[in-house]
Design a protein around this motif. Structure first.
Motif, PDB file in Angstrom:
ATOM      1  N   THR A  77       0.867  -1.276  -0.028  1.00 33.94           N
ATOM      2  CA  THR A  77       0.122   0.223  -0.017  1.00 33.94           C
ATOM      3  C   THR A  77       1.069   1.486   0.042  1.00 33.94           C
ATOM      4  OG1 THR A  77      -0.122  -0.041   2.526  1.00 33.94           O
ATOM      5  CG2 THR A  77      -1.802  -1.132   1.127  1.00 33.94           C
ATOM      6  N   LEU A  78       1.396   1.475  -0.905  1.00 30.89           N
ATOM      7  CA  LEU A  78       2.174   2.852  -1.522  1.00 30.89           C
ATOM      8  C   LEU A  78       1.602   4.182  -1.356  1.00 30.89           C
ATOM      9  CD1 LEU A  78       4.284   1.250  -4.239  1.00 30.89           C
ATOM     10  CD2 LEU A  78       4.741   0.989  -1.754  1.00 30.89           C
ATOM     11  N   THR A  79       2.304   5.027  -0.770  1.00 31.30           N
ATOM     12  CA  THR A  79       1.945   6.312  -0.792  1.00 31.30           C
ATOM     13  C   THR A  79       3.241   7.383  -1.439  1.00 31.30           C
ATOM     14  OG1 THR A  79       0.513   6.466   0.843  1.00 31.30           O
ATOM     15  CG2 THR A  79       1.363   8.577   0.357  1.00 31.30           C
ATOM     16  N   PRO A  80       3.043   7.978  -2.357  1.00 27.25           N
ATOM     17  CA  PRO A  80       4.190   8.573  -2.882  1.00 27.25           C
ATOM     18  C   PRO A  80       4.690   9.532  -2.072  1.00 27.25           C
ATOM     19  CG  PRO A  80       2.312   9.506  -4.111  1.00 27.25           C
ATOM     20  CD  PRO A  80       1.830   8.501  -3.108  1.00 27.25           C
ATOM     21  N   ASP A  81       6.396   9.726  -2.012  1.00 27.82           N
ATOM     22  CA  ASP A  81       7.032  10.632  -1.135  1.00 27.82           C
ATOM     23  C   ASP A  81       6.571  12.195  -1.446  1.00 27.82           C
ATOM     24  OD1 ASP A  81       8.442  10.698  -3.355  1.00 27.82           O
ATOM     25  OD2 ASP A  81      10.189  10.134  -2.351  1.00 27.82           O
ATOM     26  N   GLN A  82       6.073  12.497  -2.730  1.00 35.27           N
ATOM     27  CA  GLN A  82       5.825  13.905  -3.281  1.00 35.27           C
ATOM     28  C   GLN A  82       4.474  13.836  -3.863  1.00 35.27           C
ATOM     29  OE1 GLN A  82       8.784  15.760  -5.380  1.00 35.27           O
ATOM     30  NE2 GLN A  82      10.329  14.667  -4.461  1.00 35.27           N
ATOM     31  N   ILE A  83       3.729  14.714  -3.905  1.00 37.03           N
ATOM     32  CA  ILE A  83       2.470  14.849  -4.399  1.00 37.03           C
ATOM     33  C   ILE A  83       2.414  15.527  -5.852  1.00 37.03           C
ATOM     34  CG2 ILE A  83      -0.183  15.261  -4.183  1.00 37.03           C
ATOM     35  CD1 ILE A  83       0.950  13.206  -2.272  1.00 37.03           C
ATOM     36  N   THR A  84       3.332  14.922  -6.592  1.00 36.54           N
ATOM     37  CA  THR A  84       3.754  15.428  -7.973  1.00 36.54           C
ATOM     38  C   THR A  84       3.824  14.492  -8.724  1.00 36.54           C
ATOM     39  OG1 THR A  84       6.001  15.248  -7.556  1.00 36.54           O
ATOM     40  CG2 THR A  84       5.393  17.472  -6.589  1.00 36.54           C
ATOM     41  N   ASP A  85       3.837  14.678 -10.270  1.00 34.58           N
ATOM     42  CA  ASP A  85       3.856  13.673 -11.135  1.00 34.58           C
ATOM     43  C   ASP A  85       5.119  12.725 -10.940  1.00 34.58           C
ATOM     44  OD1 ASP A  85       1.525  14.597 -12.400  1.00 34.58           O
ATOM     45  OD2 ASP A  85       2.726  15.784 -13.771  1.00 34.58           O
ATOM     46  N   GLU A  86       6.253  13.588 -10.506  1.00 34.25           N
ATOM     47  CA  GLU A  86       7.426  12.742 -10.426  1.00 34.25           C
ATOM     48  C   GLU A  86       7.388  11.802  -9.081  1.00 34.25           C
ATOM     49  OE1 GLU A  86       7.255  16.153 -10.615  1.00 34.25           O
ATOM     50  OE2 GLU A  86       8.030  16.061 -12.832  1.00 34.25           O
ATOM     51  N   GLY A  87       6.685  12.194  -8.154  1.00 34.31           N
ATOM     52  CA  GLY A  87       6.421  11.528  -6.797  1.00 34.31           C
ATOM     53  C   GLY A  87       5.341  10.357  -7.209  1.00 34.31           C
ATOM     54  N   TYR A  88       4.461  10.224  -7.896  1.00 33.66           N
ATOM     55  CA  TYR A  88       3.686   9.401  -8.427  1.00 33.66           C
ATOM     56  C   TYR A  88       4.317   8.615  -9.305  1.00 33.66           C
ATOM     57  CZ  TYR A  88      -0.659  11.002  -6.146  1.00 33.66           C
ATOM     58  OH  TYR A  88      -1.240  11.311  -5.010  1.00 33.66           O
ATOM     59  N   LEU A  89       5.074   8.909 -10.138  1.00 37.39           N
ATOM     60  CA  LEU A  89       5.940   8.015 -11.019  1.00 37.39           C
ATOM     61  C   LEU A  89       6.933   7.212 -10.226  1.00 37.39           C
ATOM     62  CD1 LEU A  89       6.556  10.222 -14.358  1.00 37.39           C
ATOM     63  CD2 LEU A  89       5.249   8.149 -14.324  1.00 37.39           C
ATOM     64  N   GLY A  90       7.649   7.960  -9.339  1.00 38.98           N
ATOM     65  CA  GLY A  90       8.735   6.974  -8.501  1.00 38.98           C
ATOM     66  C   GLY A  90       7.994   6.021  -7.839  1.00 38.98           C
ATOM     67  N   ALA A  91       6.635   6.221  -7.157  1.00 39.28           N
ATOM     68  CA  ALA A  91       6.155   5.170  -6.178  1.00 39.28           C
ATOM     69  C   ALA A  91       5.432   4.027  -7.092  1.00 39.28           C
ATOM     70  CB  ALA A  91       5.071   6.002  -5.213  1.00 39.28           C
ATOM     71  N   TYR A  92       5.136   4.414  -8.226  1.00 42.74           N
ATOM     72  CA  TYR A  92       4.179   3.415  -8.569  1.00 42.74           C
ATOM     73  C   TYR A  92       4.575   2.935 -10.132  1.00 42.74           C
ATOM     74  CZ  TYR A  92       0.775   5.129  -5.589  1.00 42.74           C
ATOM     75  OH  TYR A  92       0.010   5.656  -4.305  1.00 42.74           O
ATOM     76  N   VAL A  93       5.668   3.350 -10.921  1.00 39.20           N
ATOM     77  CA  VAL A  93       5.964   2.772 -12.047  1.00 39.20           C
ATOM     78  C   VAL A  93       7.352   2.147 -11.848  1.00 39.20           C
ATOM     79  CG1 VAL A  93       6.832   3.499 -14.222  1.00 39.20           C
ATOM     80  CG2 VAL A  93       5.046   4.735 -13.303  1.00 39.20           C
TER      81      VAL A  93
END
Length: 93
Positions: A77-93
């Motif tokens: 159950t991940l949460t990105p470390d930043q609420i940005t496009d880069e944060g989401y890409l880093g967490a989920y891709v």
């Protein structure tokens, strides 16, 4: 941990992970399973939850954790470390 228990690793254990652990504690499964919660800042978890520090993007640490124990199941159950496009890409891709 008892060797006969089912061991479940919760990666990115935040609100959803903690609520899942609490639900399982209240179920009849309580006596046959144990949780380990991995997150970047494990000190924010309740003190009764067995927690370890780690980041899913840190392949070395994650590999060591997975090799050091025999987990029967993994809940991510991940949460990105930043609420940005880069944060989401880093967490989920």
């Amino acid at each position: 941990m008892k060797e006969s228990c089912m061991k479940v690793l919760f990666i990115g254990c935040g609100d959803i992970g903690v609520r899942t652990i609490r639900q399982l504690e209240c179920s009849t499964l309580n006596s046959v399973w144990q949780a380990v919660a991995m997150r970047r800042h494990p000190t924010v978890l309740p003190p009764d939850i067995h927690a370890v520090a780690g980041d899913i993007k840190d392949v070395v640490t994650l590999t060591r954790l997975l090799e050091s124990r025999s987990f029967d199941a993994i809940v991510v159950t991940l949460t990105p470390d930043q609420i940005t496009d880069e944060g989401y890409l880093g967490a989920y891709v």
